[in-house]
Enzyme design. Sequence first.
Site, PDB file in Angstrom:
ATOM      1  N   LYS A  77      60.505  89.917  -1.374  1.00  0.00           N
ATOM      2  CA  LYS A  77      59.657  90.611  -0.398  1.00  0.00           C
ATOM      3  C   LYS A  77      60.346  91.902   0.021  1.00  0.00           C
ATOM      4  O   LYS A  77      61.565  91.932   0.204  1.00  0.00           O
ATOM      5  CB  LYS A  77      59.454  89.722   0.838  1.00  0.00           C
ATOM      6  CG  LYS A  77      58.267  90.128   1.673  1.00  0.00           C
ATOM      7  CD  LYS A  77      56.973  89.580   1.093  1.00  0.00           C
ATOM      8  CE  LYS A  77      55.762  90.129   1.808  1.00  0.00           C
ATOM      9  NZ  LYS A  77      54.511  89.599   1.230  1.00  0.00           N
ATOM     10  N   GLY A 119      37.183  85.307   9.713  1.00  0.00           N
ATOM     11  CA  GLY A 119      37.834  86.491   9.149  1.00  0.00           C
ATOM     12  C   GLY A 119      37.060  86.992   7.945  1.00  0.00           C
ATOM     13  O   GLY A 119      37.195  86.459   6.851  1.00  0.00           O
ATOM     14  N   GLY A 147      37.285  89.810   6.204  1.00  0.00           N
ATOM     15  CA  GLY A 147      37.968  91.010   5.708  1.00  0.00           C
ATOM     16  C   GLY A 147      37.866  91.110   4.202  1.00  0.00           C
ATOM     17  O   GLY A 147      36.898  90.644   3.600  1.00  0.00           O
ATOM     18  N   VAL A 154      39.318  89.574   1.810  1.00  0.00           N
ATOM     19  CA  VAL A 154      39.189  88.300   1.100  1.00  0.00           C
ATOM     20  C   VAL A 154      38.024  87.490   1.676  1.00  0.00           C
ATOM     21  O   VAL A 154      37.165  87.009   0.938  1.00  0.00           O
ATOM     22  CB  VAL A 154      40.495  87.473   1.186  1.00  0.00           C
ATOM     23  CG1 VAL A 154      40.334  86.167   0.426  1.00  0.00           C
ATOM     24  CG2 VAL A 154      41.667  88.265   0.624  1.00  0.00           C
TER      25      VAL A 154
HETATM   26  P1  NAD Z   1      41.983  91.874   6.108  1.00  0.00           P
HETATM   27  O1  NAD Z   1      42.819  92.566   7.106  1.00  0.00           O
HETATM   28  O2  NAD Z   1      41.159  92.660   5.146  1.00  0.00           O
HETATM   29  O3  NAD Z   1      40.960  90.872   6.837  1.00  0.00           O
HETATM   30  C1  NAD Z   1      41.304  90.097   7.934  1.00  0.00           C
HETATM   31  C2  NAD Z   1      40.035  89.942   8.781  1.00  0.00           C
HETATM   32  O4  NAD Z   1      40.313  89.003   9.807  1.00  0.00           O
HETATM   33  C3  NAD Z   1      39.600  91.243   9.450  1.00  0.00           C
HETATM   34  O5  NAD Z   1      38.206  91.417   9.301  1.00  0.00           O
HETATM   35  C4  NAD Z   1      39.977  91.025  10.931  1.00  0.00           C
HETATM   36  O6  NAD Z   1      39.122  91.702  11.822  1.00  0.00           O
HETATM   37  C5  NAD Z   1      39.845  89.525  11.044  1.00  0.00           C
HETATM   38  N1  NAD Z   1      40.633  88.924  12.116  1.00  0.00           N
HETATM   39  C6  NAD Z   1      41.886  89.236  12.524  1.00  0.00           C
HETATM   40  N2  NAD Z   1      42.268  88.416  13.522  1.00  0.00           N
HETATM   41  C7  NAD Z   1      41.236  87.567  13.743  1.00  0.00           C
HETATM   42  C8  NAD Z   1      41.029  86.525  14.654  1.00  0.00           C
HETATM   43  N3  NAD Z   1      41.965  86.163  15.542  1.00  0.00           N
HETATM   44  N4  NAD Z   1      39.839  85.877  14.616  1.00  0.00           N
HETATM   45  C9  NAD Z   1      38.876  86.221  13.739  1.00  0.00           C
HETATM   46  N5  NAD Z   1      39.033  87.225  12.849  1.00  0.00           N
HETATM   47  C10 NAD Z   1      40.189  87.890  12.860  1.00  0.00           C
HETATM   48  O7  NAD Z   1      42.977  90.889   5.341  1.00  0.00           O
HETATM   49  P2  NAD Z   1      42.725  90.160   3.945  1.00  0.00           P
HETATM   50  O8  NAD Z   1      43.364  90.942   2.863  1.00  0.00           O
HETATM   51  O9  NAD Z   1      41.302  89.772   3.827  1.00  0.00           O
HETATM   52  O10 NAD Z   1      43.629  88.856   4.138  1.00  0.00           O
HETATM   53  C11 NAD Z   1      43.184  87.775   4.945  1.00  0.00           C
HETATM   54  C12 NAD Z   1      44.250  86.696   4.988  1.00  0.00           C
HETATM   55  O11 NAD Z   1      44.525  86.239   3.663  1.00  0.00           O
HETATM   56  C13 NAD Z   1      45.601  87.149   5.536  1.00  0.00           C
HETATM   57  O12 NAD Z   1      46.197  86.075   6.219  1.00  0.00           O
HETATM   58  C14 NAD Z   1      46.387  87.487   4.299  1.00  0.00           C
HETATM   59  O13 NAD Z   1      47.787  87.363   4.510  1.00  0.00           O
HETATM   60  C15 NAD Z   1      45.904  86.393   3.362  1.00  0.00           C
HETATM   61  N6  NAD Z   1      46.047  86.740   1.942  1.00  0.00           N
HETATM   62  C16 NAD Z   1      45.435  87.835   1.438  1.00  0.00           C
HETATM   63  C17 NAD Z   1      45.572  88.136   0.091  1.00  0.00           C
HETATM   64  C18 NAD Z   1      44.873  89.325  -0.530  1.00  0.00           C
HETATM   65  O14 NAD Z   1      44.762  89.376  -1.768  1.00  0.00           O
HETATM   66  N7  NAD Z   1      44.384  90.265   0.250  1.00  0.00           N
HETATM   67  C19 NAD Z   1      46.363  87.320  -0.739  1.00  0.00           C
HETATM   68  C20 NAD Z   1      46.977  86.174  -0.191  1.00  0.00           C
HETATM   69  C21 NAD Z   1      46.810  85.908   1.163  1.00  0.00           C
END
Ligand code: NAD
Length: 351
Positions: A78, A182, A184, A186
């Site tokens: 990391k 969430g 976002g 994903v």
């Molecule tokens: P992102 O920032 O695009 O989306 C996160 C979403 O969650 C946002 O829409 C945000 O407004 C919402 N959010 C934040 N806090 C919240 C809460 N307390 N209640 C409700 N909604 C809330 O992130 P992402 O890339 O979609 O990743 C989402 C999760 O998956 C993270 O934990 C990330 O570590 C994990 N993850 C992502 C990937 C990837 O490929 N992007 C890979 C492995 C793990």
Amino acid sequence: MDPYAAALEHEQLLIRRGTRSGLFTMVAVHSTARGPSLGGCRMWRYDDARSAMRDALRLSRAMTYKSAVAGLPLGGGKGVIMLRPDTVLTPRVRRAALEDFADTVAALDGAYIAAEDVGTSARDMDTIAGRTEHVAGRAARHGGSGDPSPFTAIGVEAAVLASVESVFGSASLKGRSVAVVGLGHVGLRVARLLARRGATLLANDIDPARRVDAAKLGARWVTAAEALGAPVDVYCPCALGGILDHDTAGVVQAPVIAGAANNQLAADDVAELLRGRSILWAPDFVANAGGIINIAHELRPGGYAKAAATADVRRVGDTLRAIYAEAAAREQTPLAAALALGERRLAEAPA
Ligand code: NAD
């Protein structure tokens, strides 16, 4: 044992002050037993170097387990670019910090391969690639695999299906309900994939702008508390970590919890609590491995091929089925079975 713990069993921790930015850049290499360590570069504000180091140490360890359980020929690492509370991140400072980080990566001579993470993008990987070849997750036009989110979402879909099958005897989502928290990068994709399979959706996000996306999917908008305690078939956490603690684990009504969020359990023993309530929890580092499985395909001889990568990502479901079978046979939690699988894979290294 918590894969996110910062137990000091790492191979390397390199911290350097950047000559251009004046900022600390650091890389923790937890293990290269199965191959070069691969992990995201996090650009984040920290109050002190100790918290930045702690993040690098614990997240690199989690990467070792995530890749080992997914069967990848990769170790865990990391990177952290440590912004100070008062750092003004102008484009010039950003570029300087990324170039400084690239030099730290180069100094490790291939023991660590950088990828994007919180605070960095595929474009930032291009900047890093200007100074070191040890970088993955670049844009498709540069031969990379691009945004990992669609693949993480496909892996989460496979995790939901395998978990539903394990609990209800069929993987069909017709007539099943899912609460997605969430929406976002994903989560929204996961919601779309599950809706396409006929699931009825409940959705929540702290960002009210996401209501529009939820409405397009026909999802019913609920509060976070309503989502947590909803009488649905699947609770799908796709926001931040720590959502399941000793209190919230007692509130969940869904017989299945499977989602993308990293580090979902506030403490390891929450897994026992869920098992005690007959709730099947898909270990997060198994369910959300699609992104890294996809990136790993960049390192294959012949380069990245999307179809082969996608097929591998779908195998997240098979990995989970094996974990659930072992957990049932040993009367343990899926977390314990997943960690034991990781340990076995590390012991049998190299991949
Ligand atoms: P992102 O920032 O695009 O989306 C996160 C979403 O969650 C946002 O829409 C945000 O407004 C919402 N959010 C934040 N806090 C919240 C809460 N307390 N209640 C409700 N909604 C809330 O992130 P992402 O890339 O979609 O990743 C989402 C999760 O998956 C993270 O934990 C990330 O570590 C994990 N993850 C992502 C990937 C990837 O490929 N992007 C890979 C492995 C793990």
